[in-house]
Structures are given as C-alpha cells and as structure tokens.
Design a protein around this motif. Structure first.
Motif: not given
Length: 422
Positions: A204-230
């Motif tokens: 989950x810590x890896x997903x949290x990093x991805x969530x924070x960085x993904x919010x810099x952009x307008x689109x991401x693709x992923x499963x519910x783990x990506x939703x957790x990070x976002x």
C-alpha cells in the motif's frame, strides 16, 4: 456537485470494488450505472464511479462510452479520472485497456500511470510482471478465463500490443526512492515519447506514492489499489471532505437471492460451501437450449424457497465443462444465454420484492443490474475486500440491498456471510 475524483470502471463488480475502496479510505462515494440521465438527483459526494460494461465489447465502442463518461465526470468538477480495470488485467489482445487509456490520455494530454496492483487481494506488480499471489499471471487460474484467458504476465508486452504509443516502466526502486524521484523519472519517460507507464507496486505504501504523483496529472489507469493511493492523496490534501456515512436499509432477510454466473475457482468453492446450508439450483445451458427447463420454471423454484429463506441459482461450472459447452454451442451463445437467464430470474423476483440480491461474476452482475434498471448506488460497508454492500438510489427497488462480487473475490463462506450481514 463538485468532485475531487471521478472513475470509469470497465465492469460493474470492478466499479463496486473501487467504490468500496474509496469509501474505506475516507471518501463519500456514489456508483452510477452508466452516465446518469439528466435530472438524476445524487447526494453530495467526493467521488463518483461510473460503471460501464466495456471490458469485452469492441474497442471503438468502449472508447466512445468511456469518453462520454469522462466528459460527464469533468462537467461535475472531477480533477482527476481513473480508468478502473481488473487487477488481473483482463482484456483481449486488442484491448480494451490500451485503446481507452490512449483515448483518455490524448484528450487530456496525459501520460497515465498504469498499475493493476492490489496487494490486499494478492495482486502485485514487479519489474512490470503481474503476480496473483506467488504465481505469475500466466501461471495462475486466470490463464484459462473463458472470456479473457491471460497467457502473459508482462504488462508492458500486454499493453504495448494494445497501444499506439510506447509503454514505459516505473520500477520499484524508483518508487521506493520517493515522490520527487518518481516525478523526475516520469518527466524523462514523457520526453522519451512514452504514452503510458506501467508501475510496480508490492505494498500500500507503494500505491500511496503512485497516488500522490498521479494526482499531478489528469488521468490514470489501474485497479482498486490505484484508487486507494488516489483516495489517500485526496484525504491528506483536502480539509473539507464530509463524513462518508453509511445508509442502512431495514434488516429483513426474507427474500434473499444469490445468482452466480462466475466460473472462477473461488466462486465454485463458495457455492459448495453455501449448498450445505441453502437450496441451490444448478442451471445449465444445455437444459435451456433443449427446452427441458425455462426461466419461468427457475423463478417458480426460487419463489417457493424464498418464502422460507435464501435461495441460490447458479450457472457456474468447471473450466473443462464450460469449454465443452462453448465448443458444442458457441462461446458467445452460451455466455449470452446464461447471463440473460440469470438476469431475467433476478429481475422478476426483484419486482416481487427481494430484500437482498447477491450476484457473483462481473458479466453476470452487469446483465442483472441492467435488467433491474437501477441508475445509482450509495456505497455501504465492506463485506469482504473489494466487495461493499450497495443501497439502490431512486424510486425503483429503493429498499433493495445488493452485493456485486467479482468471481475471484471473497472467502469460502462469503455467500452465507453476505446473506446474514447487517
């Protein structure tokens, strides 16, 4: 309505899975069935998940539907849109993960992070390869999925075959180095011409990093783990999120129906366990084709049992049996026949006043919800990882509680647990 996050899910159970994850991480969430019609009244929420049935349809249709959902979500103020896919990357060689991701990225000049990892369901990505537990995807039971057999674990190869632009890799070492290092690497990959980037994630810590960085952009693709990070990125950043709350329906176990169309090993085991406690009708395609049974007969059987307690109608079967039926009668014909039968059984009984409806299987869930005509759900408490209780919104079936379960989700006793859950 002003949303912090929008999501487009490629099937109904995946939408419920994501919505449950967002709610469990502090967001108020509604799930809609398709793009809502004008005039629909939704409660004030932080995120909306638009559920589509676009996983296995022609790619151009999936793109059209997804862009329409994206436009509606943006009109509601969504700052970021997640294209929610299955954590086992279910797709054909042609898509639809790549075509939809490409279309959203092109529209918003984005380079989406793509990550199907969901560690709590034992889905992880390492060096661009997807693992189901300790097995590579191509060595897991998903290699024999009846609609989307997954014979390769390399997400880069899988996505590259579906995409019009190069696919990069964000390795675990970069993610563990922190947000700034990830942003630097993403800038390099964008400059190199990548259209999307596969990201590793084991925790989950890896997903949290991805969530924070993904919010810099307008689109991401992923499963519910990506939703957790976002979701965690949003709840840390926003101070005015409301109380997620829970809508509770009256506790009435009379008229609890389970319909199961998934042929996953998990669902087959769940049916075996449930059959020790509740009556089960096993409905086969051959009986329907031969006319030795009918939807009316199934409804009559279920009605007689629902008057006393829960009942189960299942078309689930072993992979070998499914393959034989598909070879004899055609894969599309068998799938459509069984999905339509289960949907019609569920709809007729729901119109008679079901209090609870539990559906196993993504395609089956889509067929059932479409037949019921429900437009949106408020997300209730989670019954199992990725499986929430849903409360129908609107006048039709307003007191109905639903559970839409992906075939692989839940433990052996899930059906009984879902029936007795408050």
């Amino acid at each position: 309505m002003s949303l912090y996050l929008g999501a487009i899910a490629d099937d109904y159970t995946g939408a419920s899975d994501l919505a449950s994850t967002l709610a469990g991480n502090g967001l108020r969430v509604v799930q809609t069935i398709g793009v809502p019609p004008e005039g629909i009244e939704l409660p004030e929420v932080d995120a909306v998940v638009v559920a589509l049935k676009s996983r296995s349809i022609p790619a151009n249709v999936a793109v059209h539907q997804s862009l329409a959902a994206d436009a509606w979500l943006r009109s509601c103020g969504a700052e970021h849109v997640l294209f929610k896919i299955c954590s086992t990357f279910d797709s054909t060689a042609e898509g639809n993960i790549g075509p939809v991701t490409d279309a959203l990225a092109a529209l918003h000049h984005a380079m989406p992070i793509v990550c199907p990892a969901f560690p709590r369901n034992r889905r992880t990505v390492y060096q661009g390869h997807l693992f189901v537990g300790t097995d590579r995807l191509d060595e897991s039971p998903l290699r024999d999925h009846p609609l989307t057999p997954m014979r390769d674990s390399s997400l880069i190869r899988l996505l590259r075959a579906q995409s019009s632009r190069p696919v990069g890799l964000l390795p675990l070492a970069v993610i563990r180095a922190g947000d700034d290092v990830v942003r630097t690497e993403l800038a390099r990959l964008r400059h190199a011409g990548c259209g999307s980037v596969i990201a590793d994630a084991l925790t989950d810590n890896d997903l949290e990093v991805l969530g924070r960085v993904a919010m810099d952009d307008t689109v991401s693709t992923g499963a519910s783990g990506m939703g957790l990070g976002l979701a965690r990125a949003i709840t840390v950043d926003r101070e005015n999120l409301g109380d997620p709350g829970v809508m509770r329906a009256p506790d009435d176990l009379r008229g609890s129906l389970i319909v199961a169309g998934s042929c996953s090993a998990a669902t087959l085991e769940q049916l075996d366990v449930a059959e020790q406690e509740w009556p089960v009708m096993r409905l086969g395609a051959e009986e329907l084709i031969a006319g030795t049974t009918s939807v009316r007969a199934v409804v009559d059987w279920a009605r007689s049992h629902l008057a006393e307690g829960p009942a189960i109608v299942a078309t689930s079967d072993s992979p070998d049996r499914v393959a034989a039926l598909q070879a004899a009668h055609g894969a599309q014909r068998v799938s459509a026949l069984l999905e339509d039968a289960l949907a019609e059984v569920a709809a007729q009984l729901a119109d008679e006043g079901l209090s609870r409806l539990i559906v196993a299987g993504g395609e089956t869930s889509g067929a059932v919800v479409d037949r019921l005509g429900i437009q949106a759900f408020l997300i209730g408490r989670e019954l199992a990882p990725g499986v929430p209780m849903l409360h129908a919104l609107g006048q039709r079936h307003a007191n109905l509680r639903l559970v839409l379960k992906s075939g692989n989700f839940g433990g052996p006793g899930f059906f009984t647990e879902a029936i007795i859950a408050e």
